[in-house]
Motif scaffolding. Structure first.
Motif, PDB file in Angstrom:
ATOM      1  N   LYS A 196      -4.607   8.062  17.560  1.00 24.44           N
ATOM      2  CA  LYS A 196      -3.390   8.298  16.796  1.00 24.44           C
ATOM      3  C   LYS A 196      -2.869   6.993  16.177  1.00 24.44           C
ATOM      4  CE  LYS A 196      -1.889  12.256  19.573  1.00 24.44           C
ATOM      5  NZ  LYS A 196      -0.808  12.828  20.426  1.00 24.44           N
ATOM      6  N   ASP A 197      -3.017   5.907  16.906  1.00 24.07           N
ATOM      7  CA  ASP A 197      -2.610   4.592  16.406  1.00 24.07           C
ATOM      8  C   ASP A 197      -3.860   3.738  16.251  1.00 24.07           C
ATOM      9  OD1 ASP A 197      -1.470   2.222  15.710  1.00 24.07           O
ATOM     10  OD2 ASP A 197      -0.301   1.951  17.543  1.00 24.07           O
ATOM     11  N   PRO A 198      -4.346   3.546  15.022  1.00 20.81           N
ATOM     12  CA  PRO A 198      -5.600   2.794  14.850  1.00 20.81           C
ATOM     13  C   PRO A 198      -5.488   1.339  15.264  1.00 20.81           C
ATOM     14  CG  PRO A 198      -4.541   3.209  12.729  1.00 20.81           C
ATOM     15  CD  PRO A 198      -3.789   3.999  13.740  1.00 20.81           C
ATOM     16  N   TRP A 199      -4.273   0.818  15.326  1.00 18.91           N
ATOM     17  CA  TRP A 199      -4.084  -0.582  15.721  1.00 18.91           C
ATOM     18  C   TRP A 199      -3.476  -0.661  17.120  1.00 18.91           C
ATOM     19  CZ3 TRP A 199      -6.950  -2.718  12.357  1.00 18.91           C
ATOM     20  CH2 TRP A 199      -6.900  -2.380  11.001  1.00 18.91           C
ATOM     21  N   GLU A 200      -3.835   0.225  17.982  1.00 16.75           N
ATOM     22  CA  GLU A 200      -3.255   0.263  19.319  1.00 16.75           C
ATOM     23  C   GLU A 200      -3.599  -0.989  20.126  1.00 16.75           C
ATOM     24  OE1 GLU A 200      -3.019   3.378  23.121  1.00 16.75           O
ATOM     25  OE2 GLU A 200      -4.290   3.803  21.385  1.00 16.75           O
ATOM     26  N   TRP A 201      -4.720  -1.600  19.804  1.00 17.50           N
ATOM     27  CA  TRP A 201      -5.137  -2.792  20.545  1.00 17.50           C
ATOM     28  C   TRP A 201      -4.190  -3.969  20.324  1.00 17.50           C
ATOM     29  CZ3 TRP A 201      -6.177  -6.901  17.359  1.00 17.50           C
ATOM     30  CH2 TRP A 201      -6.507  -6.619  16.030  1.00 17.50           C
ATOM     31  N   VAL A 202      -3.378  -3.919  19.257  1.00 16.30           N
ATOM     32  CA  VAL A 202      -2.455  -5.005  18.974  1.00 16.30           C
ATOM     33  C   VAL A 202      -1.335  -5.044  20.021  1.00 16.30           C
ATOM     34  CG1 VAL A 202      -0.843  -5.926  17.268  1.00 16.30           C
ATOM     35  CG2 VAL A 202      -3.003  -4.944  16.536  1.00 16.30           C
ATOM     36  N   GLN A 245       0.853  -1.188   0.000  1.00 15.69           N
ATOM     37  CA  GLN A 245       0.000   0.000   0.000  1.00 15.69           C
ATOM     38  C   GLN A 245       0.883   1.230   0.000  1.00 15.69           C
ATOM     39  OE1 GLN A 245      -2.397  -1.564   3.525  1.00 15.69           O
ATOM     40  NE2 GLN A 245      -4.033  -0.521   2.387  1.00 15.69           N
ATOM     41  N   GLU A 246       0.640   2.120  -0.935  1.00 20.68           N
ATOM     42  CA  GLU A 246       1.460   3.325  -1.017  1.00 20.68           C
ATOM     43  C   GLU A 246       1.079   4.324   0.061  1.00 20.68           C
ATOM     44  OE1 GLU A 246       1.046   4.741  -4.967  1.00 20.68           O
ATOM     45  OE2 GLU A 246       2.323   3.175  -5.837  1.00 20.68           O
ATOM     46  N   GLY A 247      -0.194   4.425   0.357  1.00 22.60           N
ATOM     47  CA  GLY A 247      -0.624   5.331   1.419  1.00 22.60           C
ATOM     48  C   GLY A 247      -0.474   4.697   2.781  1.00 22.60           C
ATOM     49  N   ASN A 248      -0.414   5.513   3.800  1.00 20.71           N
ATOM     50  CA  ASN A 248      -0.262   5.017   5.166  1.00 20.71           C
ATOM     51  C   ASN A 248      -1.371   5.533   6.066  1.00 20.71           C
ATOM     52  OD1 ASN A 248       1.017   3.517   7.142  1.00 20.71           O
ATOM     53  ND2 ASN A 248       2.282   5.249   7.831  1.00 20.71           N
ATOM     54  N   GLU A 249      -2.453   5.965   5.441  1.00 21.57           N
ATOM     55  CA  GLU A 249      -3.550   6.522   6.220  1.00 21.57           C
ATOM     56  C   GLU A 249      -4.503   5.441   6.710  1.00 21.57           C
ATOM     57  OE1 GLU A 249      -5.418   9.463   3.849  1.00 21.57           O
ATOM     58  OE2 GLU A 249      -3.659  10.771   3.728  1.00 21.57           O
ATOM     59  N   ALA A 250      -4.782   4.476   5.854  1.00 18.66           N
ATOM     60  CA  ALA A 250      -5.732   3.421   6.212  1.00 18.66           C
ATOM     61  C   ALA A 250      -5.165   2.083   5.770  1.00 18.66           C
ATOM     62  CB  ALA A 250      -7.094   3.686   5.580  1.00 18.66           C
ATOM     63  N   SER A 251      -4.364   1.480   6.623  1.00 22.84           N
ATOM     64  CA  SER A 251      -3.761   0.189   6.275  1.00 22.84           C
ATOM     65  C   SER A 251      -4.809  -0.918   6.347  1.00 22.84           C
ATOM     66  CB  SER A 251      -2.590  -0.121   7.212  1.00 22.84           C
ATOM     67  OG  SER A 251      -3.014  -0.091   8.564  1.00 22.84           O
ATOM     68  N   LEU A 252      -4.552  -1.982   5.584  1.00 27.92           N
ATOM     69  CA  LEU A 252      -5.529  -3.056   5.475  1.00 27.92           C
ATOM     70  C   LEU A 252      -5.608  -3.882   6.747  1.00 27.92           C
ATOM     71  CD1 LEU A 252      -7.494  -4.757   3.757  1.00 27.92           C
ATOM     72  CD2 LEU A 252      -5.502  -6.021   2.907  1.00 27.92           C
ATOM     73  N   MET A 253      -4.464  -4.158   7.372  1.00 28.74           N
ATOM     74  CA  MET A 253      -4.460  -5.032   8.539  1.00 28.74           C
ATOM     75  C   MET A 253      -3.318  -4.649   9.455  1.00 28.74           C
ATOM     76  SD  MET A 253      -2.897  -8.615   7.029  1.00 28.74           S
ATOM     77  CE  MET A 253      -4.010  -8.623   5.609  1.00 28.74           C
ATOM     78  N   GLY A 275     -15.537  -8.588  -3.697  1.00 32.28           N
ATOM     79  CA  GLY A 275     -15.208  -9.522  -2.647  1.00 32.28           C
ATOM     80  C   GLY A 275     -15.924  -9.296  -1.348  1.00 32.28           C
ATOM     81  N   ASN A 276     -16.001 -10.359  -0.531  1.00 31.53           N
ATOM     82  CA  ASN A 276     -16.520 -10.331   0.831  1.00 31.53           C
ATOM     83  C   ASN A 276     -15.404 -10.721   1.782  1.00 31.53           C
ATOM     84  OD1 ASN A 276     -19.043  -9.754  -0.172  1.00 31.53           O
ATOM     85  ND2 ASN A 276     -19.743 -11.887  -0.143  1.00 31.53           N
ATOM     86  N   ALA A 277     -15.334 -10.050   2.918  1.00 32.58           N
ATOM     87  CA  ALA A 277     -14.285 -10.351   3.890  1.00 32.58           C
ATOM     88  C   ALA A 277     -14.725  -9.923   5.277  1.00 32.58           C
ATOM     89  CB  ALA A 277     -12.980  -9.658   3.510  1.00 32.58           C
ATOM     90  N   VAL A 278     -14.048 -10.490   6.265  1.00 27.49           N
ATOM     91  CA  VAL A 278     -14.183 -10.066   7.656  1.00 27.49           C
ATOM     92  C   VAL A 278     -12.929  -9.284   7.991  1.00 27.49           C
ATOM     93  CG1 VAL A 278     -14.419 -10.808  10.038  1.00 27.49           C
ATOM     94  CG2 VAL A 278     -15.605 -12.051   8.233  1.00 27.49           C
ATOM     95  N   LEU A 279     -13.049  -7.945   8.065  1.00 26.21           N
ATOM     96  CA  LEU A 279     -11.898  -7.066   8.226  1.00 26.21           C
ATOM     97  C   LEU A 279     -11.658  -6.738   9.687  1.00 26.21           C
ATOM     98  CD1 LEU A 279     -12.483  -4.519   5.310  1.00 26.21           C
ATOM     99  CD2 LEU A 279     -11.086  -6.578   5.293  1.00 26.21           C
ATOM    100  N   PRO A 280     -10.405  -6.574  10.077  1.00 28.97           N
ATOM    101  CA  PRO A 280     -10.129  -6.062  11.422  1.00 28.97           C
ATOM    102  C   PRO A 280     -10.537  -4.597  11.509  1.00 28.97           C
ATOM    103  CG  PRO A 280      -8.108  -6.202  10.156  1.00 28.97           C
ATOM    104  CD  PRO A 280      -9.168  -6.808   9.304  1.00 28.97           C
ATOM    105  N   SER A 281     -10.962  -4.202  12.669  1.00 34.71           N
ATOM    106  CA  SER A 281     -11.474  -2.854  12.843  1.00 34.71           C
ATOM    107  C   SER A 281     -10.413  -1.961  13.470  1.00 34.71           C
ATOM    108  CB  SER A 281     -12.728  -2.876  13.728  1.00 34.71           C
ATOM    109  OG  SER A 281     -13.210  -1.570  13.946  1.00 34.71           O
ATOM    110  N   ARG A 282     -10.300  -0.764  12.927  1.00 33.13           N
ATOM    111  CA  ARG A 282      -9.395   0.238  13.501  1.00 33.13           C
ATOM    112  C   ARG A 282     -10.104   1.019  14.595  1.00 33.13           C
ATOM    113  NH1 ARG A 282      -8.438   0.411   7.930  1.00 33.13           N
ATOM    114  NH2 ARG A 282     -10.077   1.961   7.701  1.00 33.13           N
TER     115      ARG A 282
END
Length: 1125
Positions: free
Chosen positions: A271-277, A151-159, A259-266
């Motif tokens: 500031k860190d959308p994946w802070e729960w990780v 992904q070239e952008g870093n605003e909304a990563s896939l996972m 496509g259909n998918a079950v995506l992880p939620s941000r």
């Protein structure tokens, strides 16, 4: 508490239900490593949710006393086994099921929505021909695995990705990879659009971020999921859409799908959308998001060639940016797989790099002898997927940017950190395709296509060979090879070939080898435009392995040229002075040598096999603390005139059938053979000599090699350039001596090899290294492999013999007490109990009796042939039967003693103290052994500088880790010691009871003592084995234990014999005589005899009468005796 598991039918899949916690942990660790490599979650992630999904549960019920029957360790081990069963079910059911394809129904209910979103693709698409055969190959040709995505952008990563695995394992750092696999699962030509421009297709995508895994298993289409654990994230997406074609870029095949998918939620507003990780256990993970607004477009070339190899794609979210389901565009890169036919037709581009042919590079000018045969394609194709070593730019002189660059590749930070030394940087040869052709002038040639992938130091080479993404670390190539020159000249195109093809690749397969030239493949990558000095020509090589020299390449007769023999002779003179020890070695011991009756080539090949080493090693002398594991791999490249191995035709005869020793030209000088080898040593302490090229002399008289070594110095290009005494970039001022163990008298001489390596440079030289001395674990020669069976067989026969003799001794005691009934009550039940316990343990635990397996791991590693040997199984079953007989006879002797004491009690019911008791005997025996056990722990703790209750993880020579607690290990060994001192309770009882009888027959107690001493004598005469890593299979041979070592064997044997002598003396002279004779000065060592047991002697006639009556069917005591029996 008692525990019952629901669904335990799966336990039948295991060969053994009852497994120790160590075995279960090892099996779990192996399964976890395999799952991580294949991109599947480990047990720690699965256990939480598997029970619920699989329908397994845990029920608890209370039952008094049963908690002692089911110990905690067994429960934990059983849970681990169930986890393995869970994961097996998880792998089959959740990620891949070969039967799922037939159970999934493809409805294409979103085809109208697909046509709307894919209108831009259909706008320029031509009509598809109904009879086009390509429709039938879509599923195979358009599926691909392990491509790249980014992904070239870093605003909304896939996972998200959890990098804790990287920070917690600094010693095993791995590069982070974004991999993607796609499978076409269905092609339905019945759902064509009205314009007949497309057909309906379905697919499944598996993508993720990983350190170790690959995406080679197709996920389930019924259960879409997102998974994350440290070091790995993965997502599965199901698609349906259309397949069409386009005339753009020379013709493309296009798939456009939703496509259909079950995506992880941000996390919103964070500031860190994946802070729960970052939190342990991902406890605050938001709920998953179901998303069906995913658009995938994949573009495939219609023709698979040099410039049209790439698969390009993009995956976009159709949601607005404000939606939590939105993600930045995902770019996809891969190439067509093996099911697609490569089209050679880029002659104009190839001529740009290879005209005139052959290209005059440094190797052509050097006159190297290379392969020019007709089987070039067969040889080069076998290197597909192989890792190739990058050679440092030691010849370069220029700027750092010019000399430190990795050829045409765009180096990352890891490669730049090597500063032109390229340590651990590899090239992987992928997708090799070769076909023969004929030129107009009837000259044979071959056309070759391949992809060169640069692999950074921290990327797994196996995973890199499976990747298919094209990027700035890949070089697509095509070229020509002609037998006239033996040069493979190719043009290279970086990445997806958007920037043109500007690299030239020249590759050779050498036939001449030397200490500086050890490569079966060698070549260079250079820039076609010489005026544009973008990078220094990059050299690469693949080191030869003798195991590979068996195909058409060996028919071309590769050979080795010796150049360091004179220097090796100096090493020989320095390390082999004439002394008495050398004379003894030459006269009494034999070492690996040429066979007396074999043809010369065959003898050389067999000797080369014996001199090859693949074994663990440790510093010599052995340090007090446990050293890190070190693996030694020594491959013999050539012996005398033989290069590699000699492979004779299976049904033919060798060219030379006359034994070479009978020839007139044979002389004693042939005992000194020229040899060359390649030595690799693992471990950080030996990084300076991790790879050595060796050449020198092997002396068959003493089994020693005297060698000159050249080491691959991986320093920066500046250091290498300034070192004027390097030979082809190698430091050849190294000498080594390898000493092999003898082939004879291995039971009396250590079967370990010794290796010493030293530098000939001065200590102030930057390339100097400290001397290295290693000693290997036991090595085994070719003919001694039969000892794997014979040695265990010998020990098995010894067990059978000793157990049979012990049975005869026990029977003699039973016959003895029939004639000496008055002495039966004075046989110690504690002594018999110790023996019965020793005989029962092997029957309960399956352990071997008396002679526990003594061979080292190097001798007797687990093997199918060993375990399946029928005659060894017969011996094992015989041992078990004999142990059962011994146990039964011992119980019979216990019964006889109990009956005799009962009869004495019936004779004097009001005087039970007159009957010999065992309480004091048992108490004193336990106290003595407890004190002895504590003393052993203390002595062992002091001598090994370890804490008494230390837990240590050790590694055996097979690479298996085992957790050993010191007190548990010592206790296991001490149990055997208690059995060796089985006469101790009898001696204590004789003193307490003040005996005037001879309860034990001399043949019995002396014979059993001999049987117990025999294993220790066996340990003393067998070959010493030094294994600092220690394996639990050793009973007596661990040199770091305080007993059951050489000294311990001797001491235990002497004490056991002393106990037997003591019993003999006690029975030879009665208590009164002993108390009178054992006097020191005016003091008696034994008190005067008591009259408590004197009256027992008068019971002798009564005992004899009872015994006689027991044999008479008409006596009134018959019923009583029958009841007692």
């Amino acid at each position: 508490m008692t525990y019952s598991f629901l669904g335990t039918s799966n336990l039948t899949n295991f060969p053994r239900t009852f497994m120790s916690i160590g075995e279960a942990s090892q099996l779990a660790s192996t399964q976890q490593d395999n799952m991580r490599r294949l991109g599947q979650p480990p047990f720690s992630v699965l256990v939480g949710g598997l029970a619920e999904r699989s329908g397994w549960g845990l029920q608890f019920s209370t039952m008094e006393g049963v908690d002692r029957v089911l110990p905690t360790r067994f429960l934990v081990g059983l849970i681990l086994l169930l986890c393995i069963s869970f994961t097996n079910s998880y792998n089959r059911g959740e990620f891949s099921d070969s039967r799922e394809e037939h159970s999934v129904t493809y409805t294409y209910d979103r085809i109208d929505e697909v046509n709307k979103e894919c209108a831009f693709v259909l706008a320029s698409a031509p009509d598809l021909k109904p009879d086009d055969n390509r429709m039938y190959g879509i599923k195979e040709e358009l599926s691909f695995m392990n491509g790249d995505w980014w992904q070239e952008g870093n605003e909304a990563s896939l996972m998200p990705f959890d990098g804790k695995y990287v920070t917690d394992n600094k010693s095993n750092i791995r590069s982070q990879l974004n991999l993607l696999s796609f499978w076409v699962t269905d092609v339905d030509r019945s759902h064509k659009s009205k314009s007949t421009k497309s057909v309906s297709v379905s697919g499944i995508m598996h993508l993720g971020i990983t350190l170790e895994g690959l995406f080679i298993q197709r996920p389930s289409e019924k259960n879409l999921r997102f998974d994350i654990w440290p070091g790995h994230s993965q997502l599965s997406i199901r698609f349906q859409g259309i397949y069409t074609e386009s005339k753009e870029k020379g013709g493309e095949r296009v798939m456009c799908m939703l496509g259909n998918a079950v995506l992880p939620s941000r996390l919103p507003d964070s500031k860190d959308p994946w802070e729960w990780v970052k939190e342990p256990g991902y406890s605050n993970q938001p709920p998953f998001l179901q998303d069906d607004q995913i658009l995938l477009v994949l573009r495939y070339p219609q023709t698979f060639s040099l410039t049209s190899r790439a698969i390009r794609g993009s995956m976009k979210s159709l949601n607005p940016k404000s939606n939590l389901k939105y993600f930045d565009e995902v770019h996809i890169s891969s190439w067509l797989g093996t099911s697609s036919d490569y089209v050679f037709g880029s002659e104009k581009i190839v001529s740009k790099a290879c005209d005139p042919y052959p290209y005059p590079d440094s190797l052509i000018k050097g006159g190297i002898d290379v392969y020019k045969g007709l089987d070039f394609c067969s040889i080069v194709e076998r290197f597909n997927g192989e890792a190739i070593t990058v050679v440092p730019n030691w010849k370069c002189s220029g700027t750092d940017a010019f000399c430190a660059k990795l050829g045409p590749f765009v180096s990352n930070q890891e490669i730049n950190a090597t500063d032109g030394g390229f340590k651990d940087v590899k090239l992987v040869l992928q997708d090799v395709r070769c076909e023969k052709g004929d030129l107009d002038d009837n000259v044979d040639f071959s056309r070759v296509s391949a992809v060169f992938r640069a692999v950074p130091p921290f990327e797994n080479q196996f995973n890199a060979a499976q990747r298919t993404g094209l990027n700035n670390m890949t070089l697509s190539s095509e070229g020509v090879w002609k037998p006239s020159s033996g040069q493979l000249c190719m043009v290279g195109c970086l990445g997806i070939v958007d920037d043109g093809c500007n690299s030239r690749i020249c590759m050779y397969i050498p036939l001449l080898f030397s200490i500086q030239q050890r490569s079966i493949v060698t070549g260079t990558i250079s820039n076609i435009d010489k005026s544009a000095k973008l990078y220094f020509p990059l050299s690469f090589e693949k080191l030869v392995r003798t195991a590979e020299l068996w195909d058409q390449y060996s028919f071309a007769h590769p050979y080795y040229k010796y150049s360091k023999i004179d220097s090796a002779g100096v090493v020989l003179e320095k390390n082999e002075p004439f002394n008495f020890g050398t004379v003894i070695k030459k006269s009494l011991l034999t070492y690996p040598k040429l066979e007396d009756t074999g043809a010369f080539q065959v003898s050389l090949s067999l000797l080369s096999e014996d001199l090859t080493l693949h074994v663990s090693a440790f510093p010599d002398p052995v340090p007090t603390s446990r050293p890190p594991r070190t693996d030694v791999q020594m491959e013999i490249i050539s012996v005398g005139p033989l290069f590699g191995r000699f492979w004779s035709p299976q049904n033919g005869t060798t060219q030379e059938e006359t034994p070479y020793h009978t020839k007139a030209e044979y002389t004693e000088k042939q005992l000194l053979l020229n040899v060359s080898a390649q030595l690799s040593i693992s471990g950080d302490p030996y990084s300076n000599v991790s790879l050595l090229f060796l050449e020198g002399i092997y002396d068959q008289h003493v089994g020693e090699m005297y060698l000159i070594g050249c080491r691959d110095v991986r320093a920066s290009w500046k250091v290498l350039h300034e070192s004027m005494d390097l030979e082809s970039g190698l430091d050849c001022l190294v000498e080594a001596v390898v000493s092999y163990p003898p082939t004879s008298a291995r039971w009396l001489v250590s079967p370990s090899a010794r290796i010493s390596i030293s530098s000939q440079r001065s200590e102030d030289d930057p390339l100097y290294f400290s001397p290295i001395k290693l000693q290997t674990l036991p090595v085994m020669y070719r003919k001694q492999r039969e000892d794997i069976l014979s040695r265990r067989g010998v020990e098995g026969i010894l067990r059978v013999v000793t157990l049979s003799v012990a049975i005869s001794f026990l029977l003699s005691q039973l016959f003895y007490i029939r004639a000496n009934a008055e002495s039966v009550p004075f046989i110690s039940l504690v002594m018999l109990g110790v023996q019965a316990l020793g005989y029962s343990l092997p029957l309960i635990t399956g352990a071997e009796a008396l002679f526990k397996r003594l061979a080292s791991d190097s001798y007797e590693g687990p093997s199918y042939e060993l375990e399946k040997s029928q005659w060894l199984q017969v011996i094992d079953y015989t041992v078990k039967v004999l142990v059962l007989v011994l146990f039964s006879l011992t119980l019979r002797l216990v019964q006889k003693v109990l009956k005799s004491r009962i009869r004495l009690l019936t004779r004097a019911p009001n005087q039970p103290h007159l009957v010999p008791g065992e309480k004091k005997v048992l108490l004193i025996t336990v106290i003595v052994h407890l004190i002895g056990y504590v003393i052993v722990l203390i002595i062992h703790s002091v001598t090994t500088s370890q804490r008494p209750l230390q837990t240590e993880v050790v590694v055996d020579s097979m690479g298996n880790s085992q957790t050993l607690r010191q007190w548990e290990t010592e206790l296991e060994e001490y149990v055997g010691l208690i059995q060796d001192f089985f006469l101790l309770p009898q001696i204590i009882g004789n003193v307490i009871w003040e005996i005037h009888h001879k309860p034990l027959r001399k043949l019995y107690f002396m014979g059993i003592t001999v049987v117990r001493v025999l294993p220790h004598i066996y340990d003393c005469i067998r070959s010493p084995i030094a294994n600092p890593y220690f394996s639990e299979q050793y009973q007596f041979v661990n040199p770091q234990l305080d007993f059951f070592s050489k000294f311990g064997d001797i001491a235990i044997s002497l004490v056991a014999i002393l106990l037997a002598v003591t019993v003999y003396v006690q029975q030879r002279w009665n208590y009164d005589k002993l108390s009178q004779k054992l006097v020191v000065g005016q003091r008696r060592l034994l008190p005067m005899g008591s009259k408590v047991y004197e009256r027992l002697s008068s019971f002798g006639a009564f005992e004899a009468e009872l015994v006689s009556c027991a044999n008479d069917d008409d006596t009134p005591n018959k019923g009583l005796d029958d009841a007692e029996d």
